[in-house]
Design an enzyme around this catalytic site. Sequence first.
Site, PDB file in Angstrom:
ATOM      1  N   SER A 186       0.802  -1.225   0.000  1.00 41.38           N
ATOM      2  CA  SER A 186       0.000   0.000   0.000  1.00 41.38           C
ATOM      3  C   SER A 186       0.831   1.270   0.000  1.00 41.38           C
ATOM      4  CB  SER A 186      -0.940   0.010   1.207  1.00 41.38           C
ATOM      5  OG  SER A 186      -0.226   0.153   2.416  1.00 41.38           O
ATOM      6  N   LYS A 206       0.642   4.352   7.000  1.00 46.99           N
ATOM      7  CA  LYS A 206       0.195   5.190   5.890  1.00 46.99           C
ATOM      8  C   LYS A 206       0.852   6.557   6.031  1.00 46.99           C
ATOM      9  CE  LYS A 206      -2.967   2.032   4.790  1.00 46.99           C
ATOM     10  NZ  LYS A 206      -2.824   1.162   3.608  1.00 46.99           N
TER      11      LYS A 206
END
EC number: 3.4.21.89
Length: 366
Positions: free
Chosen positions: A53, A140
């Site tokens: 990701s 993230k």
Amino acid sequence: MKVKFWEKKPANKAPKKKKSFAREWGDAILFAVIAASLIRWATFEAYTIPTPSMEKSLLVGDFLFVSKLHYGPRTPITPLQVPLTHQTIWGTNIPSYSDAIQLKSYRLPGFSEVQRNDVVVFNYPPEEHHPADLRTNYIKRCIGIAGDSIEIRDMQVYINGQMAENPDKMQYKYFLSTEQRLAEKFFLERDITDVIQWQGGYIVDTSPEKAKALAQLDFIKEATLLMDEAGKGDAEVFPHVPSKYEWNKDNFGPLYIPKEGATVAITPETLPFYEKVILGYERNENAEVRDGKLYLDGAEATTYTFKQDYYFMMGDNRHNSLDSRYWGFVPADHIVGKAVMIWMSTDPYGGFLDKIRWSRLFKTIK
């Protein structure tokens, strides 16, 4: 006349009993566990990257040091836990904790606050079957901080109406139209690791620059960006009300990110944005939603004041990231720390001689 004072003869002390071999090792292990637990809690902790990701900023197989010092270490919410474990005891599915005692979380002073574009490790908020501090660790990039208004237009992020800075190695999904069968080696040589064979070609996650270069190859007919169109709502995208908010991963918002002490109006339009925050993350004991209205302690609430800060997180691999676009805000008490350094990196596709990515060792994270 001389008087002699007789001194009492000192009693012989019994020789100190030597610790047994097992006792010495037991004490050493106990000290090591306590020291390691304190270091892990208060300073740095090692993590690994299991998913793509954040590619190509962070790669699958990267091992990171995450600093607890930057934002300040959290006091444990779940104190009854086997030391040096997370959710389960090593190598088993046996829970490593008991949630019989749940404490209020406090954060010790840190070097800084969470800043925009920081790469942050946090506990995955929707994972309700674990206590907040033992939910799965996600990593993230922080796109928006508390008090910001975030919007995405045609894949470009805007913060408070201004175009946001994009990560250097941001990726999107492209469809490569070709009649030729392409070997895995073709993609690996171009550092493309997320590949799906599709009718008439391949779907890949890559950068705009690489997609342009691929489109110029003789056997590639076209490299088409797979972007969601504005106005086509996606039920999987937050706040999961496509009939009212036609948002998708590439066209999203505007959305206000809650800030501690800020008050918002609660209406049928705004309640979907903050329902999860109010009912879950804020720990309001007597809060409920009925018929599209918020009730606190039995009385309808038309406004709400937030108890903590929240953040909006996104992966750099924008079309292959489960992030705040799908499940909403990250509460401040879910923040674990800041990713600061790659101390080791192994290539899952590498051979015996090139398994280690030597160029990534001790590389700082930006």
